[in-house]
Design a protein around this motif. Structure first.
Motif, PDB file in Angstrom:
ATOM      1  N   VAL A 312      34.168  36.100  -3.592  1.00 14.19           N
ATOM      2  CA  VAL A 312      35.545  35.976  -3.098  1.00 14.19           C
ATOM      3  C   VAL A 312      36.050  37.312  -2.563  1.00 14.19           C
ATOM      4  O   VAL A 312      36.733  37.369  -1.530  1.00 14.19           O
ATOM      5  N   ARG A 313      35.692  38.387  -3.243  1.00 12.79           N
ATOM      6  CA  ARG A 313      36.143  39.697  -2.777  1.00 12.79           C
ATOM      7  C   ARG A 313      35.506  40.050  -1.430  1.00 12.79           C
ATOM      8  O   ARG A 313      36.189  40.586  -0.541  1.00 12.79           O
ATOM      9  N   ALA A 314      34.218  39.779  -1.282  1.00 16.89           N
ATOM     10  CA  ALA A 314      33.563  40.066  -0.004  1.00 16.89           C
ATOM     11  C   ALA A 314      34.181  39.254   1.130  1.00 16.89           C
ATOM     12  O   ALA A 314      34.397  39.765   2.237  1.00 16.89           O
ATOM     13  N   LEU A 315      34.497  37.995   0.860  1.00 13.00           N
ATOM     14  CA  LEU A 315      35.111  37.152   1.885  1.00 13.00           C
ATOM     15  C   LEU A 315      36.522  37.630   2.216  1.00 13.00           C
ATOM     16  O   LEU A 315      36.928  37.648   3.391  1.00 13.00           O
ATOM     17  N   ALA A 316      37.268  38.028   1.188  1.00  8.99           N
ATOM     18  CA  ALA A 316      38.632  38.506   1.431  1.00  8.99           C
ATOM     19  C   ALA A 316      38.630  39.831   2.198  1.00  8.99           C
ATOM     20  O   ALA A 316      39.490  40.062   3.056  1.00  8.99           O
ATOM     21  N   GLU A 317      37.680  40.702   1.892  1.00  8.57           N
ATOM     22  CA  GLU A 317      37.607  41.973   2.608  1.00  8.57           C
ATOM     23  C   GLU A 317      37.272  41.774   4.080  1.00  8.57           C
ATOM     24  O   GLU A 317      37.749  42.515   4.939  1.00  8.57           O
ATOM     25  N   SER A 318      36.445  40.781   4.375  1.00 11.67           N
ATOM     26  CA  SER A 318      36.080  40.546   5.776  1.00 11.67           C
ATOM     27  C   SER A 318      37.208  39.919   6.585  1.00 11.67           C
ATOM     28  O   SER A 318      37.229  40.048   7.813  1.00 11.67           O
ATOM     29  N   TRP A 319      38.153  39.253   5.936  1.00 13.32           N
ATOM     30  CA  TRP A 319      39.263  38.619   6.643  1.00 13.32           C
ATOM     31  C   TRP A 319      40.577  39.368   6.459  1.00 13.32           C
ATOM     32  O   TRP A 319      41.653  38.806   6.611  1.00 13.32           O
ATOM     33  N   ARG A 320      40.494  40.639   6.154  1.00 10.12           N
ATOM     34  CA  ARG A 320      41.698  41.445   5.986  1.00 10.12           C
ATOM     35  C   ARG A 320      41.898  42.325   7.209  1.00 10.12           C
ATOM     36  O   ARG A 320      40.943  42.869   7.754  1.00 10.12           O
TER      37      ARG A 320
END
Length: 493
Positions: A312-320
Motif C-alpha cells: 500500500v505504501r509503494a502504491l501510495a508513493e507512486s500516486w502522490r
C-alpha cells in the motif's frame, strides 16, 4: 604581511577589507570554509562596520556545521545594516537550523522580501522554509513567485519540482518550529520503528510456528503455551524501547506528521491484539463453524499485515504529487544542475510506477471478467505522454509574464501587439512595456520589425507622423509607439 591561498603567512601586500571579503567568497566557492573563515575575520578586523564580512563569517561557520557560532555573526550583520535584504536572508538561513527559532527565520525572510521585492532569493528562502515543514502548497506559490521574477533561477525550478512531487523531508516526523533538538525526536522515531518491526516480525513467526505445530505435529496445546510466552516476551521488549523515547509529549504529534510511522505503530498494536484473539479462539475446544473465517482472518492480519502495508505504501508513493508537471518544470535546468537530473529521474520512475499499476489492474480485471478487454491496456501510456506534453508547454509559457497560456492562442485571436508588428527586444512583460509594446516573443527583433511589421504611422500623433518609434499595423486598435498619447494602455476614442 598577508596570507597566501593556503592560509600561511607570507610577504604579501596589505589588502583592504573588500579584497579580503572577495578572497573569502572565492575560498567558499572553492569548498574551503576554514580558510574562508580566516579571510572573513581579517576583513572584519580591518573594517568592523562591514556587514558583508560578518555575513561571510556566518556562512563559513554554517558550512563548517557550527550553527551556534553562525548566529551571532548573522545578527551582527543585521545590526550593522538593518535595511540589507542579504543580511536578513543570511540570518533567516541560520535561524532555520536552530531549534525553537523557526518563526524568527520566517519573519526575517519576510523582511528580506519586503526590502527587495525585485529579487527572487527571498521568495526562494520562503519556499524552502515551507518545503522543510511539509507545506507543499505554500512552497509552490513562493517558488512560482520567484520564477515570475527570474524565470532562469535554477534553485527555484529544482525546488518547485520537489514541491510538485510532494517531496519527503529528511525528518518527516519533526516540526522545525518545535523547541526540541531534531536528534532527540530522531531517536524517538527510531525507537518506535524498531519496536513496531520487532513486534510484527516476532508475532508473524510465532503464528506460522504455532500453526505448523498444531496442524502437522498435532501439538496444539504446547504451541499455544509458546504463544503465551511470546506475548510475555513483548513486555520487556516494549519497556526497553519506551525508555529510548525521551520526548513523549511530542510522540502524538510525531505520529501525525509522519503518517507512515503512525500506521506502522498502529499496525503493530493491532497485530498484538489479533494474535491474542487468535490464541484465545484456538484454545476453545469446540469452535462453531461460523468462527472459522474469523480465526483465519486474525492469522492473516498477523502474518500478512506487514507485506500488505509495504504494498500500500509503494502504491501510495507512486500516486502522490504531480510528476508530469514537476518533470516539465525541472527540464530547463537539467543540463546545468545535477539535482535537477536526479529529480527528473525520480519523476520518470513515478510515472512508470503509475503506468504499471494501471496496466496490471486493467489486465487482471480483464482476465477475470473478459480476456478480450485486455486490449484496453495498450491505451494506458497515451494519457501519460499527452499530459507530459501539455504540462511542458504550460510550464514554458508561464516563464514569460503576460504570455498567453494556451499554445497557439495568439495566432487565432486579433492580438494588438502581433498586428502592430512589435515583438520587443527584452525578455518578460516589464521589459516589453518599457519598449512601448504590449506583448513580445523571445528571439525576435525590435519594434517595427518582423514578419508582421507595417511601416505606417499613427495619423493622430504628430510624433508618429514625423517618424515615431514603432510602426502601426493595419487594423490595430492602439498605437505601439512609446511616445504617442494614444500609445499602450489608451484605446482609440
Amino acid at each position: 604581511m598577508g596570507t597566501d591561498e593556503s592560509g600561511k603567512t607570507g610577504n604579501l601586500p596589505d589588502r583592504s577589507s573588500r579584497e579580503w571579503c572577495e578572497e573569502a567568497l572565492t575560498r567558499l566557492n572553492a569548498g574551503r570554509p576554514e580558510s574562508a573563515l580566516d579571510a572573513a575575520r581579517r576583513a572584519a578586523d580591518l573594517d568592523p562596520g562591514s556587514e558583508w564580512a560578518h555575513r561571510l563569517i556566518s556562512l563559513a561557520h554554517e558550512r563548517l556545521g557550527r550553527e551556534a557560532e553562525a548566529v551571532p555573526a548573522a545578527e551582527r550583520a543585521v545590526e550593522l545594516a538593518r535595511g540589507s535584504w542579504q543580511a536578513r536572508l543570511r540570518l533567516a538561513a541560520v535561524l532555520r537550523r536552530v531549534p525553537g527559532r523557526w518563526a524568527e527565520a520566517v519573519e526575517q525572510a519576510g523582511l528580506a522580501r519586503k526590502f527587495a521585492p525585485e529579487e527572487p532569493a527571498p521568495e526562494v528562502m520562503l519556499g524552502d522554509l515551507a518545503l522543510l515543514r511539509g507545506e507543499h502548497a505554500r512552497a509552490e506559490r513562493s517558488y512560482r513567485a520567484a520564477l515570475a521574477i527570474d524565470p532562469a533561477d535554477p534553485q527555484a525550478r529544482v525546488n518547485l519540482g520537489l514541491a510538485l512531487l510532494r517531496w519527503d523531508r529528511p525528518r518527516p516526523h519533526h516540526d522545525p518550529a518545535w523547541p526540541v533538538d531534531p536528534r532527540e525526536t530522531g531517536r524517538a522515531r527510531r525507537a518506535l520503528e524498531v519496536w513496531s518491526r520487532q513486534v510484527r516480525l516476532l508475532l508473524a513467526v510465532a503464528t506460522l510456528g504455532i500453526a505448523a505445530c498444531a496442524l502437522l505435529l498435532d501439538r496444539g496445546a504446547e504451541a499455544r503455551l509458546a504463544g503465551c510466552a511470546v506475548l510475555l516476551l513483548l513486555v520487556p521488549l516494549t519497556v526497553r524501547q519506551a525508555r529510548r523515547v525521551g520526548v513523549w509529549p511530542y510522540a502524538r504529534a510525531m505520529l501525525g506528521r509522519d503518517p507512515w510511522l503512525g500506521v506502522s505503530v498502529v499496525s503493530a498494536a493491532l497485530s498484538v491484539a489479533a494474535f491474542a484473539a487468535w490464541l484465545l479462539l484456538g484454545a476453545v475446544r469446540v469452535l462453531p463453524p461460523s468462527f472459522d473465517p474469523v480465526w483465519a482472518g486474525l492469522a492473516g492480519i498477523v502474518v500478512l499485515g506487514w507485506p500488505a502495508l509495504a504494498a500500500v505504501r509503494a502504491l501510495a508513493e507512486s500516486w502522490r504529487g504531480r510528476p508530469l508537471r514537476a518533470l516539465a518544470v525541472t527540464e530547463p535546468a537539467r543540463e546545468g544542475e545535477r539535482t535537477a537530473r536526479r529529480n527528473a529521474g525520480v519523476a520518470l520512475w513515478i510515472v512508470l510506477g503509475r503506468t504499471w499499476s494501471v496496466l496490471v489492474t486493467l489486465v487482471a480485471g480483464a482476465l477475470v471478467v473478459e480476456p478480450r478487454a485486455a486490449v484496453a491496456a495498450v491505451a494506458v501510456p497515451y494519457p501519460m505522454v499527452r499530459g507530459y506534453l501539455r504540462a511542458r508547454r504550460r510550464a514554458h509559457h508561464r516563464g514569460i509574464r503576460g504570455w498567453p497560456r494556451r499554445p497557439g492562442w495568439w495566432w487565432r485571436r486579433p492580438w494588438p501587439a502581433r498586428r502592430a508588428g512589435c515583438w520587443g527586444r527584452l525578455d518578460g512583460w516589464r521589459g516589453l512595456q518599457r519598449d512601448g509594446c504590449r506583448g513580445g516573443r523571445r528571439g525576435r527583433g525590435g519594434p517595427g520589425s518582423g514578419r508582421w511589421a507595417r511601416r505606417r504611422w499613427c495619423s493622430r500623433c504628430e510624433g508618429c507622423r514625423r517618424g515615431g518609434v514603432a510602426g502601426l499595423g493595419r487594423g490595430a486598435r492602439r498605437c505601439s509607439c512609446a511616445t504617442c498619447p494614444w500609445g499602450p494602455g489608451r484605446r482609440w476614442r
